[in-house]
Design an enzyme around this catalytic site. Structure first.
Site, mmCIF file in Angstrom:
data_model
loop_
_atom_site.group_PDB
_atom_site.id
_atom_site.type_symbol
_atom_site.label_atom_id
_atom_site.label_comp_id
_atom_site.label_asym_id
_atom_site.label_seq_id
_atom_site.Cartn_x
_atom_site.Cartn_y
_atom_site.Cartn_z
ATOM 1 N N TYR A 1 -9.608 32.456 -11.389
ATOM 2 C CA TYR A 1 -8.548 32.946 -10.485
ATOM 3 C C TYR A 1 -8.830 34.394 -10.083
ATOM 4 O O TYR A 1 -9.025 34.699 -8.901
ATOM 5 C CB TYR A 1 -7.189 32.818 -11.171
ATOM 6 C CG TYR A 1 -6.023 33.342 -10.341
ATOM 7 C CD1 TYR A 1 -5.794 32.865 -9.045
ATOM 8 C CD2 TYR A 1 -5.154 34.307 -10.861
ATOM 9 C CE1 TYR A 1 -4.723 33.344 -8.289
ATOM 10 C CE2 TYR A 1 -4.082 34.776 -10.105
ATOM 11 C CZ TYR A 1 -3.871 34.293 -8.823
ATOM 12 O OH TYR A 1 -2.825 34.771 -8.074
HETATM 13 N N1 LIG Z 1 3.271 33.997 -8.433
HETATM 14 C C1 LIG Z 1 2.454 34.827 -9.077
HETATM 15 O O1 LIG Z 1 2.528 34.996 -10.312
HETATM 16 C C2 LIG Z 1 1.452 35.644 -8.326
HETATM 17 C C3 LIG Z 1 1.018 36.851 -8.866
HETATM 18 C C4 LIG Z 1 0.080 37.617 -8.183
HETATM 19 C C5 LIG Z 1 -0.428 37.153 -6.976
HETATM 20 N N2 LIG Z 1 -0.005 35.966 -6.477
HETATM 21 C C6 LIG Z 1 -0.557 35.538 -5.192
HETATM 22 O O2 LIG Z 1 0.494 35.626 -4.253
HETATM 23 C C7 LIG Z 1 0.288 34.650 -3.218
HETATM 24 C C8 LIG Z 1 1.586 33.901 -2.985
HETATM 25 O O3 LIG Z 1 1.965 33.236 -4.169
HETATM 26 P P1 LIG Z 1 3.426 32.651 -4.411
HETATM 27 O O4 LIG Z 1 3.794 32.980 -5.808
HETATM 28 O O5 LIG Z 1 4.300 33.044 -3.303
HETATM 29 O O6 LIG Z 1 3.169 31.075 -4.453
HETATM 30 P P2 LIG Z 1 2.946 30.002 -3.288
HETATM 31 O O7 LIG Z 1 4.100 30.001 -2.367
HETATM 32 O O8 LIG Z 1 2.609 28.725 -3.951
HETATM 33 O O9 LIG Z 1 1.684 30.580 -2.490
HETATM 34 C C9 LIG Z 1 0.438 29.969 -2.389
HETATM 35 C C10 LIG Z 1 0.311 29.388 -0.998
HETATM 36 O O10 LIG Z 1 -1.033 28.950 -0.770
HETATM 37 C C11 LIG Z 1 -0.970 27.723 -0.050
HETATM 38 N N3 LIG Z 1 -2.197 26.955 -0.170
HETATM 39 C C12 LIG Z 1 -2.732 26.409 -1.284
HETATM 40 N N4 LIG Z 1 -3.861 25.725 -0.965
HETATM 41 C C13 LIG Z 1 -4.026 25.871 0.373
HETATM 42 C C14 LIG Z 1 -5.003 25.400 1.283
HETATM 43 N N5 LIG Z 1 -6.026 24.625 0.891
HETATM 44 N N6 LIG Z 1 -4.872 25.718 2.599
HETATM 45 C C15 LIG Z 1 -3.835 26.494 3.013
HETATM 46 N N7 LIG Z 1 -2.889 26.964 2.192
HETATM 47 C C16 LIG Z 1 -2.979 26.651 0.884
HETATM 48 C C17 LIG Z 1 0.206 27.016 -0.719
HETATM 49 O O11 LIG Z 1 0.657 25.903 0.044
HETATM 50 P P3 LIG Z 1 1.042 24.499 -0.671
HETATM 51 O O12 LIG Z 1 1.909 24.831 -1.859
HETATM 52 O O13 LIG Z 1 1.724 23.753 0.406
HETATM 53 O O14 LIG Z 1 -0.258 23.880 -1.109
HETATM 54 C C18 LIG Z 1 1.212 28.157 -0.786
HETATM 55 O O15 LIG Z 1 1.904 28.289 0.434
HETATM 56 C C19 LIG Z 1 -0.885 33.788 -3.673
HETATM 57 O O16 LIG Z 1 -2.040 34.188 -2.985
HETATM 58 C C20 LIG Z 1 -1.020 34.101 -5.162
HETATM 59 O O17 LIG Z 1 -2.355 33.977 -5.597
HETATM 60 C C21 LIG Z 1 0.942 35.204 -7.104
#
Ligand SMILES: NC(=O)c1ccc[n+]([C@@H]2O[C@H](COP(=O)([O-])OP(=O)(O)OC[C@H]3O[C@@H](n4cnc5c(N)ncnc54)[C@H](OP(=O)(O)O)[C@@H]3O)[C@@H](O)[C@H]2O)c1
Length: 250
Positions: free
Chosen positions: A157
């Site tokens: 990751y």
């Molecule tokens: N939550 C945490 O703890 C955390 C911490 C630090 C950074 N982040 C980062 O913050 C960002 C947003 O995370 P979040 O917590 O808001 O969760 P999230 O809504 O699940 O964000 C991830 C997004 O990526 C999309 N995605 C996954 N595979 C994809 C693909 N093949 N093509 C296009 N889109 C795709 C998902 O869509 P689907 O669900 O429809 O597949 C989802 O909309 C992410 O980049 C994550 O790595 C999260």
């Protein structure tokens, strides 16, 4: 502070951090092109669409579905948004996938998927954004605070998010002459459904205990930073901003 008349494309924009970013940018007048990926996210898209149309009837809002792990799909998304909105001023890429496993258990298929979603897709979103974003615009990619942590089990990751920092620096230099700012934001463990499936209750407690107020990062902590970068924060470019309540030191 106003983004009146501006167009923001948010990938993963139907839920969680993407949806909160949409709300914050709409609150200062931005029109919204919101991408979502899976059939499961379609319902989130409909709910958000209803909320935004009710709250901001004068704003233009459009939704676009796609798997963004191929360059062709990313190009198509930008072409569709350009066709419908005429311009793109802001791109916020929230696409991501997490995996928490010791390296000895990670398969080739999992590695390929992690790097397709976190690295390849981020690269081609930056490429299309560099091509299409209007002069003076903003490009933001979401990374992770794990880039500043010394920890195991997140190698695929954090490792697949790490290139985003360097893509951001390089592209920011290339786009300086056009006044386009390019940044990434590295949130701490964030209270969304993305975070919990791979964590034990003890690990959640550990993550909580490492930040201000012993709590996880919220999407409401991060979206205002995105809004700031797109407005008053115009002197910041080429940076990865660690926003995590002190969870890590960089
Ligand atoms: N939550 C945490 O703890 C955390 C911490 C630090 C950074 N982040 C980062 O913050 C960002 C947003 O995370 P979040 O917590 O808001 O969760 P999230 O809504 O699940 O964000 C991830 C997004 O990526 C999309 N995605 C996954 N595979 C994809 C693909 N093949 N093509 C296009 N889109 C795709 C998902 O869509 P689907 O669900 O429809 O597949 C989802 O909309 C992410 O980049 C994550 O790595 C999260």
């Amino acid at each position: 502070m106003s983004l009146n008349g501006k167009v923001a494309l948010i990938t993963g924009g139907a839920k969680n951090l993407g949806a909160q970013t949409a709300r914050d940018l709409a609150s200062v007048g931005a029109n919204l092109a919101l991408h979502y990926h899976s059939e499961g996210s379609k319902k989130d898209a409909s709910t958000l669409e209803a909320e935004l149309r009710q709250k901001y009837p004068s704003l233009k809002v459009g939704f676009y579905q796609g798997d963004l792990t191929t360059a062709g799909a990313v190009t198509q998304l930008f072409q569709d948004v350009k066709r419908d909105f005429g311009q793109i001023d802001i791109v916020v890429n929230t696409v991501g996938k997490v995996l928490k496993k010791p390296i000895t258990d990670i398969t080739e298929e999992e590695y390929d998927s992690m790097f397709a979603i976190n690295t390849k897709s981020a690269f081609f979103v930056l490429k299309e954004a560099a091509t299409h974003v209007t002069d003076g615009g903003n490009i933001i990619t979401i990374a992770t605070s794990l880039l500043g942590a010394f920890t195991g089990h997140y190698t695929s990751y954090a490792g697949s998010k790490a290139p985003v920092e360097h893509f951001t620096r390089g592209v920011s230099k290339e786009l300086q002459p056009r006044g386009i700012r390019v940044n990434s934001i590295a949130p701490g463990p964030m209270d969304t459904p993305f975070f919990y499936p791979q964590e034990s209750p003890e690990a959640v407690e550990f993550h909580r205990s490492n930040a201000l107020g012993s709590r996880l990062t919220k999407t409401e902590d991060i979206a205002p930073i995105i809004k700031f970068l797109c407005s008053e924060g115009g002197w910041i470019t080429g940076q990865t901003l660690f926003a995590n309540g002190g969870y890590t030191t960089r």
